[in-house]
Design an enzyme around this catalytic site. Sequence first.
Site, short mmCIF file in Angstrom:
data_model
loop_
_atom_site.label_atom_id
_atom_site.label_comp_id
_atom_site.label_asym_id
_atom_site.label_seq_id
_atom_site.Cartn_x
_atom_site.Cartn_y
_atom_site.Cartn_z
N LYS A 132 38.75 37.54 -93.47
CA LYS A 132 39.80 38.30 -93.38
C LYS A 132 41.20 37.65 -93.21
O LYS A 132 41.96 37.92 -92.44
CB LYS A 132 39.67 39.54 -92.24
CG LYS A 132 38.24 40.23 -92.57
CD LYS A 132 38.23 41.17 -91.48
CE LYS A 132 37.16 42.03 -91.49
NZ LYS A 132 37.14 43.08 -92.65
N CYS A 133 41.53 36.63 -93.96
CA CYS A 133 42.62 35.61 -93.80
C CYS A 133 43.18 35.86 -95.13
O CYS A 133 42.61 35.68 -96.28
CB CYS A 133 41.83 34.25 -93.60
SG CYS A 133 43.06 33.01 -93.45
N GLY A 134 44.46 35.47 -95.11
CA GLY A 134 45.35 35.18 -96.44
C GLY A 134 44.67 34.35 -97.06
O GLY A 134 44.96 34.12 -98.34
N THR B 71 41.68 33.54 -97.58
CA THR B 71 40.22 33.79 -98.00
C THR B 71 40.13 33.50 -99.48
O THR B 71 38.78 33.27 -99.89
CB THR B 71 39.60 35.25 -97.44
OG1 THR B 71 39.91 35.19 -96.04
CG2 THR B 71 38.41 35.69 -97.90
#
Length: 182
Positions: free
Chosen positions: A58-60, A62
């Site tokens: 859930k990371c930018g 990803t």
Amino acid sequence: MKRVSILFTILTLIAFNGQSQNAAKSFYDFEVKDINGDKYDMSQLKGKKVMVVNVASKCGLTPQYEQLQQLHEEFGAKGFVIIGFPANNFMGQEPGSEKEIQTFCTENYGVTFQMMSKISVKGDDIDPLYKWLTTKEENKFEDSKVSWNFQKYLISKEGKIEKVISPKTKPYDPEIIKWIKG
């Protein structure tokens, strides 16, 4: 005099034992668990170039999973291995269980490169492998700090760190490709 000699011998043995326990480990000395909970001995990677990367769902950053998978497909048969370590150290961006992480990676990015069990990559509960990766006293390369998800450590065929790559640097960056091919 005999007691002093015995005491000296004991203290010498204790000191020698302490030094051997603190001796620099190689990347190949570590054993971790894969995403299914099975033991994974890093010594099986001797002679291969390895990218170790802490990942999050859930990371930018990803979407880097896509390029990591492409690298795996292009160079995996040529002695290059990617190992992903899910970690929840940055703003709770990897909250899932191993099963949830595995499902996410497979369904969204077709990940087939080696994924490991979720660990901590910094702080008091840092995983021993990441302590080695980030501590010059242990890795004999440099101190580093895992600054965010998708930081990359490039490990030589001899099990030594050769480069630490910023999380924002994409897997297909020319510097990485040159290292893989070199």
